[in-house]
Write a protein that holds these residues in place. Structure first.
Motif, PDB file in Angstrom:
ATOM      1  N   ASP A 140      -3.228   6.926   5.387  1.00  0.00           N
ATOM      2  CA  ASP A 140      -2.904   8.048   4.654  1.00  0.00           C
ATOM      3  C   ASP A 140      -3.989   8.311   3.416  1.00  0.00           C
ATOM      4  O   ASP A 140      -3.984   9.505   3.197  1.00  0.00           O
ATOM      5  N   LEU A 141      -4.700   7.433   3.201  1.00  0.00           N
ATOM      6  CA  LEU A 141      -5.577   7.655   2.005  1.00  0.00           C
ATOM      7  C   LEU A 141      -7.245   7.492   3.156  1.00  0.00           C
ATOM      8  O   LEU A 141      -7.961   8.195   2.528  1.00  0.00           O
ATOM      9  N   LEU A 142      -7.209   6.538   3.678  1.00  0.00           N
ATOM     10  CA  LEU A 142      -8.491   6.357   4.269  1.00  0.00           C
ATOM     11  C   LEU A 142      -9.158   7.282   5.409  1.00  0.00           C
ATOM     12  O   LEU A 142     -10.097   7.619   5.563  1.00  0.00           O
ATOM     13  N   THR A 143      -7.869   7.625   6.094  1.00  0.00           N
ATOM     14  CA  THR A 143      -8.315   8.800   7.217  1.00  0.00           C
ATOM     15  C   THR A 143      -8.915  10.089   6.413  1.00  0.00           C
ATOM     16  O   THR A 143      -9.789  10.628   7.069  1.00  0.00           O
ATOM     17  N   PRO A 144      -8.467  10.660   5.213  1.00  0.00           N
ATOM     18  CA  PRO A 144      -9.107  11.868   4.737  1.00  0.00           C
ATOM     19  C   PRO A 144     -10.471  11.283   4.334  1.00  0.00           C
ATOM     20  O   PRO A 144     -11.391  12.375   4.332  1.00  0.00           O
ATOM     21  N   ALA A 188       0.679  -1.198   0.124  1.00  0.00           N
ATOM     22  CA  ALA A 188       0.010  -0.037   0.138  1.00  0.00           C
ATOM     23  C   ALA A 188       1.048   1.221   0.018  1.00  0.00           C
ATOM     24  O   ALA A 188       1.910   1.188  -0.037  1.00  0.00           O
ATOM     25  N   CYS A 189       0.233   2.299   0.063  1.00  0.00           N
ATOM     26  CA  CYS A 189       0.775   3.662   0.353  1.00  0.00           C
ATOM     27  C   CYS A 189       1.208   4.068   1.548  1.00  0.00           C
ATOM     28  O   CYS A 189       0.447   4.096   2.457  1.00  0.00           O
ATOM     29  N   THR A 190       2.430   3.397   2.012  1.00  0.00           N
ATOM     30  CA  THR A 190       2.977   2.867   3.210  1.00  0.00           C
ATOM     31  C   THR A 190       3.536   4.227   4.125  1.00  0.00           C
ATOM     32  O   THR A 190       3.499   4.397   5.488  1.00  0.00           O
ATOM     33  N   THR A 191       4.277   5.148   3.293  1.00  0.00           N
ATOM     34  CA  THR A 191       5.242   6.098   4.149  1.00  0.00           C
ATOM     35  C   THR A 191       4.592   7.555   3.980  1.00  0.00           C
ATOM     36  O   THR A 191       5.557   8.511   4.329  1.00  0.00           O
ATOM     37  N   ALA A 192       3.813   7.658   2.957  1.00  0.00           N
ATOM     38  CA  ALA A 192       3.369   9.313   2.605  1.00  0.00           C
ATOM     39  C   ALA A 192       2.740   9.842   4.148  1.00  0.00           C
ATOM     40  O   ALA A 192       2.085   9.290   4.875  1.00  0.00           O
ATOM     41  N   PRO A 193       3.070  11.244   4.141  1.00  0.00           N
ATOM     42  CA  PRO A 193       2.349  11.859   5.174  1.00  0.00           C
ATOM     43  C   PRO A 193       0.740  12.003   5.030  1.00  0.00           C
ATOM     44  O   PRO A 193       0.323  12.087   3.867  1.00  0.00           O
ATOM     45  N   PRO A 213      -2.539  12.952   4.002  1.00  0.00           N
ATOM     46  CA  PRO A 213      -2.957  14.172   3.280  1.00  0.00           C
ATOM     47  C   PRO A 213      -3.864  15.160   4.180  1.00  0.00           C
ATOM     48  O   PRO A 213      -4.722  14.469   4.953  1.00  0.00           O
ATOM     49  N   ARG A 214      -3.906  16.364   3.963  1.00  0.00           N
ATOM     50  CA  ARG A 214      -4.582  17.282   4.872  1.00  0.00           C
ATOM     51  C   ARG A 214      -6.060  17.060   4.281  1.00  0.00           C
ATOM     52  O   ARG A 214      -6.430  16.768   3.153  1.00  0.00           O
ATOM     53  N   ALA A 215      -7.207  17.274   4.910  1.00  0.00           N
ATOM     54  CA  ALA A 215      -8.558  17.398   4.445  1.00  0.00           C
ATOM     55  C   ALA A 215      -8.598  18.508   3.741  1.00  0.00           C
ATOM     56  O   ALA A 215      -8.215  19.516   3.906  1.00  0.00           O
ATOM     57  N   VAL A 257      -3.201  14.374  -4.287  1.00  0.00           N
ATOM     58  CA  VAL A 257      -4.109  14.287  -5.546  1.00  0.00           C
ATOM     59  C   VAL A 257      -5.356  13.463  -5.504  1.00  0.00           C
ATOM     60  O   VAL A 257      -6.217  13.426  -5.838  1.00  0.00           O
ATOM     61  N   ILE A 258      -4.785  12.109  -5.306  1.00  0.00           N
ATOM     62  CA  ILE A 258      -5.718  10.828  -5.228  1.00  0.00           C
ATOM     63  C   ILE A 258      -6.696  11.056  -4.245  1.00  0.00           C
ATOM     64  O   ILE A 258      -7.776  10.830  -4.572  1.00  0.00           O
ATOM     65  N   ALA A 259      -6.381  11.666  -3.143  1.00  0.00           N
ATOM     66  CA  ALA A 259      -7.165  11.720  -1.867  1.00  0.00           C
ATOM     67  C   ALA A 259      -8.405  12.755  -2.373  1.00  0.00           C
ATOM     68  O   ALA A 259      -9.356  12.589  -1.820  1.00  0.00           O
ATOM     69  N   ALA A 260      -7.884  13.866  -2.878  1.00  0.00           N
ATOM     70  CA  ALA A 260      -8.803  15.053  -3.091  1.00  0.00           C
ATOM     71  C   ALA A 260      -9.742  14.586  -4.093  1.00  0.00           C
ATOM     72  O   ALA A 260     -10.736  14.620  -3.919  1.00  0.00           O
ATOM     73  N   THR A 261      -9.171  13.805  -5.222  1.00  0.00           N
ATOM     74  CA  THR A 261     -10.246  13.509  -6.394  1.00  0.00           C
ATOM     75  C   THR A 261     -11.134  12.452  -6.100  1.00  0.00           C
ATOM     76  O   THR A 261     -12.301  12.536  -6.348  1.00  0.00           O
ATOM     77  N   SER A 262     -10.562  11.385  -5.129  1.00  0.00           N
ATOM     78  CA  SER A 262     -11.443  10.187  -4.828  1.00  0.00           C
ATOM     79  C   SER A 262     -12.576  10.922  -3.632  1.00  0.00           C
ATOM     80  O   SER A 262     -13.614  10.345  -3.746  1.00  0.00           O
ATOM     81  N   THR A 263     -12.126  11.715  -2.710  1.00  0.00           N
ATOM     82  CA  THR A 263     -13.164  12.157  -1.901  1.00  0.00           C
ATOM     83  C   THR A 263     -14.184  13.181  -2.535  1.00  0.00           C
ATOM     84  O   THR A 263     -15.522  12.976  -2.598  1.00  0.00           O
ATOM     85  N   ASP A 264     -13.790  13.878  -3.740  1.00  0.00           N
ATOM     86  CA  ASP A 264     -14.838  14.569  -4.619  1.00  0.00           C
ATOM     87  C   ASP A 264     -15.775  13.417  -5.112  1.00  0.00           C
ATOM     88  O   ASP A 264     -17.077  13.752  -4.890  1.00  0.00           O
ATOM     89  N   PHE A 265     -15.025  12.584  -5.627  1.00  0.00           N
ATOM     90  CA  PHE A 265     -16.121  11.350  -6.204  1.00  0.00           C
ATOM     91  C   PHE A 265     -17.138  10.741  -5.219  1.00  0.00           C
ATOM     92  O   PHE A 265     -18.105  10.600  -5.515  1.00  0.00           O
ATOM     93  N   LEU A 266     -16.448  10.556  -4.133  1.00  0.00           N
ATOM     94  CA  LEU A 266     -17.448   9.769  -3.251  1.00  0.00           C
ATOM     95  C   LEU A 266     -18.338  10.785  -2.551  1.00  0.00           C
ATOM     96  O   LEU A 266     -19.612  10.194  -2.389  1.00  0.00           O
ATOM     97  N   ARG A 267     -18.031  12.043  -2.449  1.00  0.00           N
ATOM     98  CA  ARG A 267     -19.023  13.025  -1.950  1.00  0.00           C
ATOM     99  C   ARG A 267     -20.456  13.222  -2.918  1.00  0.00           C
ATOM    100  O   ARG A 267     -21.391  13.235  -2.705  1.00  0.00           O
ATOM    101  N   TRP A 268     -19.924  12.889  -4.253  1.00  0.00           N
ATOM    102  CA  TRP A 268     -20.989  13.129  -5.309  1.00  0.00           C
ATOM    103  C   TRP A 268     -21.655  11.937  -5.238  1.00  0.00           C
ATOM    104  O   TRP A 268     -22.909  11.829  -5.412  1.00  0.00           O
TER     105      TRP A 268
END
Length: 304
Positions: free
Chosen positions: A118-122, A24-29, A31-33, A265-276
């Motif tokens: 780092d992806l699921l928390t946002p 997985a995406c293991t070491t990235a900080p 992402p901010r909400a 970018v992935i977190a922001a884009t996927s969050t947009d998609f899920l919100r819609w």
């Protein structure tokens, strides 16, 4: 399982020298909400987001995605689909009362749910409950590792959805990375789960070419152009065959695992998609093209 299918699975999943790259995406900080922003222009919608009442839980009224960023709490559930299929599940949820949509997340081969925090928390910050089971034969550290067991994981995922739905949730989506992307596609194909209202496939592909079935459901595909584990062309081939509302986020210089600015970018884009797709937030759909291309790290094919 027939010999041809077994060989196909092994060829598709076992990478020379091991499978650590399938993690997985293991070491990235983290992402901010993403703050609520004014909508940017986008092409007119050709389909409506799924706001039908799911099989369980209460539907979220269209256009009422939370504007706030929630504190997040985690919990562990000791689930099992039979004595031989333990499914310990990590939950990320908004630390607030109320009913929230559910995202069932499937990890990659030789990974764990925690690798994806780092992806699921946002997602949880934005107002989603995220349930991520640890699969019994493909997770890191399991006693009997067997990548062929991917074919059993859609049923595992459906079982976890059922257990979480008993608690009361809103509309339901499935998402997954790599082997988890294969699992997610399985939930829309031969193992179709009619409760699903959206799907996110990260660096995924199909093991065997199987048409997606059931009601038309919005799907977001995410793939690194330089992925050497699951070929970009294989991921795009599934997207090309889908006739449902769909979008494809191409991370231009991305590999199999994304970190840092690419992951944001992935977190922001996927969050947009899920919100819609789960809340019916039209403004989030309009933000998709802008958030997907922020910083010039990715491009978006948008047929939602």
């Amino acid at each position: 399982m027939g010999r041809v299918l077994r060989r196909t699975v092994i060829k598709s999943l076992v990478v020379a020298g091991g499978t650590a790259a399938l993690g997985a995406c293991t070491t990235a900080p983290a992402p901010r909400a993403q703050p609520t922003a004014q909508p940017a222009p986008s092409e007119p919608a050709t389909s409506k987001p799924a706001t039908r009442k799911p099989a369980t839980g209460k539907p979220a009224p269209a256009g009422t995605a939370p504007a706030r960023s929630f504190a997040v709490r985690t919990e562990k559930l000791s689930l099992a689909r039979g004595a031989d299929r333990p499914l310990p599940t990590t939950i990320w949820r908004p630390d607030a009362g109320g009913t929230f949509p559910l995202i069932l997340f499937s990890h990659g081969i030789e990974a764990t749910p925690e690798n994806y925090a780092d992806l699921l928390t946002p997602w949880a910050r934005a107002g989603f409950i995220v349930a991520a089971p640890k699969y019994p034969h493909t997770a890191a550290g399991v006693a009997e590792f067997n990548p062929i067991d991917l074919v059993n994981q859609p049923a595992d995922a459906g079982y976890v959805i059922t257990q979480l739905a008993k608690r009361g949730v809103g509309p339901i989506a499935a998402a997954g990375h790599s082997g988890g992307g294969i699992t997610t596609l399985g939930l829309f194909a031969g193992n179709r789960d009619a409760r699903l209202r959206a799907g996110v496939i990260l660096a995924g592909r199909q093991i065997v070419q199987t048409p997606l079935t059931g009601a038309s459901t919005p799907l977001l595909f995410v793939h690194g152009k330089r992925d050497r584990t699951v070929a970009y062309a294989d991921g795009h081939a599934v997207y090309d065959d889908v006739t449902w509302p769909k979008a494809f986020l191409t991370v231009t210089d991305g590999g199999h695992v994304s970190t840092g600015p690419e992951l944001r970018v992935i977190a922001a884009t996927s969050t947009d998609f899920l919100r819609w797709s789960l809340y019916g937030d039209a403004a989030a759909k309009k933000r998709l093209p802008r958030d997907a291309t922020r910083g010039g790290l990715a491009t978006l094919a948008n047929r939602l």
